[in-house]
Design a protein around this motif. Structure first.
Motif: not given
Ligand code: FDA
Length: 510
Positions: A140-145, A151-163, A381-382
């Motif tokens: 299991l994983g999670f697709p954030a930064g 921080g999850t507060g800002g990253n998730i609230g503003g979108g949040g992307y990674g690989f 980032s594609p």
């Protein structure tokens, strides 16, 4: 300020509540500076004169509630900080008297493997979230930064992307519930806040609407074997031609494959002269034996071979992309200090809808040779995959189908002082202006989490009209901006939760 602090102390709480006095820091408190500085992630805002009058680091929700209510009673603006990565320091700098509500103590994470969900408090970093998931499951994983200190507060609230962007979309696309304290001090979950507010905080940034206390996220399946690589190609090694091909294929590849390009200046090993290097950085959700044929078929120009690749677990790929040792202890993800230390920086962003012609890329290269660009980078980032399946209005983040890739421009510097800062800031502005012909237009779109006050800002104190705010708001949110303003008007009509780029209330100046 004294009255504000007194208000906090007098705020009604039941017997089980820890006294708020333990977590209130005024400027005379000996811990004030260390608490303020600890989460400043951009040195540019370290020595600013406009510091908060008070910092509160809540241990429980009632402390958040008290801070919201007392700030309104005593005319203090509030800045909410989780990880402190805001590119313009908006979570801890303000030109008017203010209090910082720093959520560093609210960082509990509960992973439910059976139901593939997790509750994560907003003060937790994405590294802490990734670590907690990996302790319970390796599928299991999670697709954030990417950077674990965010921080999850800002990253998730503003979108949040990674690989895992192409496979699973943004962090905000995978939120299924949340807890927020609103302007009246009420703690609301999804059901209580209603679908409009729940829509707005997933990509519209929490800070305009209230204080996010926690997110409930959907965990995503990841294979037990994940492959990573980082392959450098300089201009002498045909980087321009390879990037050209990348632009044509990167958004169409298998969803399990994300290849990002990181461009920076390096010294050529051949002639000792500066050159531009494109690092092709990638995570593939699968084994190397599936990856190599896929690359040979779709993107042979990169010349990827098995030896360039490392097979690992998903958490190993997180460590790799965070520049840690893959086989090292994942506990490094719990460290809230950036690996490279805290530097000065400025960043900007763009979206590309048509491939940039070679002449466009060739205009860029000389900029990397300028003095101010010693520690500059540009990342491509594609998109494609899941990003194209989600509609532009599903959440406030609108940049979906039609975008080939996203650009981040960044410049770091070490020296102090305004003059030094201005040199680097001018460099990045020049880079941004050179790129204008090749990127999205009307408006020139930008990513909210890569906060950039150059694209427009609200009035410093008080009223900003919808039209004024549209200058920056349409760039981040396109057609979703009006709906964000409508939600704002409903939940915070008097615009208590505000900053230089907060969503405006539609209530006119009265
Ligand atoms: P911070 O605490 O500064 O908050 C940012 C904004 O959100 C502020 O406006 C703040 O008030 C508000 N806010 C924070 N917590 C809140 C809460 N609980 N309730 C309401 N509002 C709240 N992005 C990305 O998508 N992918 C990536 O890989 C990276 N990588 C990356 C690396 C580095 C080194 C930096 C500095 C930044 C990134 N980012 C990123 C950008 C990052 O996602 C963005 O800066 C986030 O807003 C940071 O969230 P923090 O909580 O750390 O910041």
């Amino acid at each position: 300020q004294e009255n504000f602090v007194q208000c906090l102390y007098n705020y009604p709480h039941d017997n089980t509540t820890t006294s708020i006095s333990k977590v209130v820091y005024t400027q005379t408190n000996s811990s004030y500076s260390s608490i303020l500085d600890f989460s400043i992630q951009n040195l540019r805002f370290y020595n600013v004169t406009s510091k908060p009058l008070v910092i509160v680091t809540p241990l429980e929700v009632s402390h958040v509630q008290a801070t919201i209510i007392c700030s309104q009673r005593h005319n203090m603006q509030i800045r909410i900080r989780s990880g402190g990565h805001d590119y313009e320091g908006l979570s801890y700098v303000s030109q008017v008297p203010f209090v910082v509500l720093d959520l560093i103590n609210l960082r509990e994470i509960k992973v439910d493997v059976e139901n593939r969900t997790a509750w994560v408090q907003a003060g937790a970093t994405i590294g802490e979230l990734y670590f907690s998931i990996s302790q319970k499951s390796n599928t299991l994983g999670f697709p954030a930064g990417v950077c674990p200190t965010v921080g999850t507060g800002g990253n998730i609230g503003g979108g949040g992307y990674g690989f895992m962007l192409r496979k699973y979309g943004l962090a905000a696309d995978n939120v299924i519930d949340a807890e927020i304290v609103d302007v009246n001090g009420n703690l609301l979950d999804r059901k209580a806040m209603g679908e409009d507010l729940f829509w707005a905080i997933r990509g519209g940034g929490g800070a305009s609407f209230g204080v996010i206390v926690a997110w409930k996220v959907k965990l995503v399946p990841v294979p037990s074997t994940v492959t990573v690589f980082r392959v450098p190609r300089t201009l002498e090694q045909n980087a321009t031609e390879i990037i050209h091909k990348w632009q044509l294929v990167a958004n169409k590849l298998d969803d399990n494959l994300m290849i990002r390009i990181h461009l920076a200046r390096v010294t050529s090993s051949k002639n000792g002269k500066p050159t531009v290097e494109a690092q092709f950085e990638s995570t593939y959700l699968g084994g190397v034996d599936q990856l190599i044929p896929l690359m040979q078929k779709r993107f042979p120009e990169l010349g990827l071979v098995k030896e360039d690749c490392t097979e690992t677990s998903w958490i190993g790929s997180v460590l790799f992309m965070g520049n840690f040792t893959i086989s090292g202890p994942p506990e490094v993800l719990l460290n809230r200090t950036q690996l490279v230390g805290v530097l000065n920086y400025k960043a900007k962003s763009d979206y590309v809808r048509d491939p940039i012609p070679d002449v466009g890329l060739e205009v860029l290269w000389p900029l990397f040779y300028e003095d101010e660009a010693q520690a500059a980078f540009v990342q491509f980032s594609p998109y494609g995959g899941r990003m194209y399946e989600i509609s532009e209005s599903e959440i406030p983040f609108p940049h979906r189908s039609g975008n080939l890739f996203h650009i981040q421009y960044g410049v770091y510097w070490k020296g102090e002082g305004n003059e030094e800062a201005q040199k680097h800031i001018n460099w990045i502005r020049r880079m941004y202006s050179y790129m204008e012909p090749y990127v999205s237009k009307s408006p020139r779109a930008a990513y909210f989490n890569y906060r950039d006050l150059d694209i427009g800002a609200n009035n410093n104190n008080g009223y900003t009209s919808y039209d004024q705010a549209s200058v920056w708001g349409l760039k981040y949110f396109l057609n979703n901006f009006k709906r964000l303003a409508t939600v704002k008007t409903k939940v915070d009509p008097l615009n208590f939760f505000r900053n230089e780029q907060s969503i405006p209330s539609l209530i006119s100046k009265g």
